[in-house]
Design an enzyme around this catalytic site. Structure first.
Site, mmCIF file in Angstrom:
data_model
loop_
_atom_site.group_PDB
_atom_site.id
_atom_site.type_symbol
_atom_site.label_atom_id
_atom_site.label_comp_id
_atom_site.label_asym_id
_atom_site.label_seq_id
_atom_site.Cartn_x
_atom_site.Cartn_y
_atom_site.Cartn_z
ATOM 1 N N TRP A 3 -9.271 2.850 -2.347
ATOM 2 C CA TRP A 3 -10.539 2.761 -3.118
ATOM 3 C C TRP A 3 -11.666 3.439 -2.801
ATOM 4 O O TRP A 3 -13.012 3.540 -3.400
ATOM 5 C CB TRP A 3 -10.792 1.255 -3.528
ATOM 6 N N GLY A 10 -1.102 -1.339 -4.493
ATOM 7 C CA GLY A 10 -1.487 -2.191 -5.364
ATOM 8 C C GLY A 10 -1.856 -3.232 -4.484
ATOM 9 O O GLY A 10 -3.082 -3.309 -4.281
ATOM 10 N N ARG A 11 -1.258 -4.311 -3.850
ATOM 11 C CA ARG A 11 -1.826 -5.224 -2.922
ATOM 12 C C ARG A 11 -0.950 -5.671 -1.905
ATOM 13 O O ARG A 11 0.471 -5.558 -2.181
ATOM 14 C CB ARG A 11 -2.198 -6.751 -3.672
ATOM 15 N N HIS A 14 -6.407 0.454 4.105
ATOM 16 C CA HIS A 14 -7.025 0.096 2.743
ATOM 17 C C HIS A 14 -8.129 0.976 2.252
ATOM 18 O O HIS A 14 -9.314 0.457 1.912
ATOM 19 C CB HIS A 14 -7.425 -1.425 2.881
ATOM 20 N N ILE A 15 -7.954 2.254 2.425
ATOM 21 C CA ILE A 15 -9.044 3.144 2.080
ATOM 22 C C ILE A 15 -8.947 3.883 0.467
ATOM 23 O O ILE A 15 -9.616 4.679 0.208
ATOM 24 C CB ILE A 15 -8.864 4.239 2.900
ATOM 25 N N THR A 66 -12.760 -5.568 -7.847
ATOM 26 C CA THR A 66 -11.960 -6.014 -8.877
ATOM 27 C C THR A 66 -11.426 -7.257 -8.941
ATOM 28 O O THR A 66 -11.894 -8.222 -9.771
ATOM 29 C CB THR A 66 -10.773 -5.022 -9.472
ATOM 30 N N GLU A 98 -5.491 -8.359 6.048
ATOM 31 C CA GLU A 98 -6.181 -7.347 6.403
ATOM 32 C C GLU A 98 -7.437 -7.798 7.235
ATOM 33 O O GLU A 98 -8.076 -8.878 6.985
ATOM 34 C CB GLU A 98 -6.758 -6.818 5.234
ATOM 35 N N ASP A 148 -0.952 1.418 1.895
ATOM 36 C CA ASP A 148 -2.422 1.292 1.943
ATOM 37 C C ASP A 148 -2.951 -0.055 2.117
ATOM 38 O O ASP A 148 -4.372 -0.385 2.435
ATOM 39 C CB ASP A 148 -2.984 2.012 0.945
#
Length: 307
Positions: free
Chosen positions: A286, A232-233, A283-284, A72, A261, A256
């Site tokens: 998504w 979120g971020r 970061h999983i 995104t 990263e 997450d």
């Protein structure tokens, strides 16, 4: 048409046949900055998830017509340069909404239910040797009746709020943009949300309004026993503050996403003492199988409709 995929490792085992139907495909599992320019020199289409594409890269790729961001966010592409050079940039939105919502609940229940402790208690044989049929040493609570605060009420935040409401939670939200409004949930200030809510979930983008939104002083106002989740971020919540607070206060964090990263080995998050209060995933949120399939299908569709 030459299509170059620069970081296909992020797609896992998701089928990539749709790209072959559109042109000649070169697939690279990973690409470091020193390799980017050489790999895209003959590309008409670049597909990148997180590989950075600069103005210099675009200028060197004379055949380049389209950059597809398999995500995104488009902050890894110089959008001004792309516009100047007449190169289209297409992203994909909405493909991972359900996946992120699901992972939010997964992180919550892992922390709220002390899943790590109870799993290890059984597997270590401690439960077998106890002589007692149950173990109530780590109390857990029900979501019903708790105050749940959502920071960022976009599609994901709203989806989380609807499920939280179904569990019987009292919902509050803080709109980081000031734009998203609804009569379905109670709007509040960030200060009240942090100090009054039992569960706080972050689903906002990273921008000038949200960078370092939750620092040590803000997080210190959270209730004892509160659970704070960032999906979120990275950069919205101060990681140094989190690493301090899990050792100083009865507060739980689920992360997450991270400011950098993969998470650097020297990160203070990796050396906290009360690690049971900190649950981290790479970061999983998504990455459900369905979300990745939607992502690839949407990227291919962007190529079809653009060129």
């Amino acid at each position: 048409m030459n299509i170059v995929l620069l970081d296909a490792i992020t797609f896992g085992e998701t089928p990539l046949e749709c790209f072959s139907e559109l042109g000649e495909v070169e697939v690279f599992q990973t690409t470091v900055p020193e390799q980017t320019q050489q790999r895209i020199v003959n590309a008409a289409v670049i597909v990148t998830n997180k590989v950075v594409i600069t103005k210099e890269h675009m200028q060197s790729a004379k055949a380049l017509k389209l950059i597809c961001v398999a995500a995104t966010g488009t902050n890894n592409v110089d959008l001004n340069a792309a516009k100047e050079l007449g190169i289209e940039v297409k992203n994909v939105a909405g493909y991972s909404t359900d996946s992120v919502i699901q992972h939010t609940l997964s992180m919550l229940f892992y922390l709220m239910g002390h899943s790590r402790y109870y799993d290890e208690t059984v597997k270590s044989g401690t439960y077998s040797k106890s002589g007692v049929f149950t173990d109530v040493s780590k109390p857990f609570f029900e979501v019903k009746g708790k105050k749940w605060g959502v920071i960022g009420l976009g599609a994901i935040g709203r989806g989380v709020a609807n499920l939280a409401k179904a569990f019987g939670a009292e919902l509050f939200y803080y709109s980081t943009s000031g734009v998203n409004r609804t009569e379905d949930f109670q709007r509040t200030t960030l200060e009240k949300l942090l100090s009054e809510c039992d569960i706080i979930t972050i689903h906002a983008p990273l921008n000038e309004k949200t960078a370092n939104l939750l620092d040590y002083e803000q997080l210190l106002t959270c209730k004892d026993g509160a659970i704070v989740l960032n999906l979120g971020r990275g950069g919205i919540i101060n990681e140094a503050a989190v690493s301090r607070l899990v050792d100083e206060k009865d507060i739980y964090f689920g992360l997450d996403v991270f400011e950098k990263e993969p998470l650097p080995l020297e990160s203070p998050l990796l050396s906290v003492k009360n690690s049971e209060r900190l649950y981290m995933t790479p970061h999983i949120a998504w990455t459900s199988v369905e979300a990745r399939e939607k992502l690839i299908a949407s990227v291919c569709q962007n190529i079809r409709t653009t060129l």
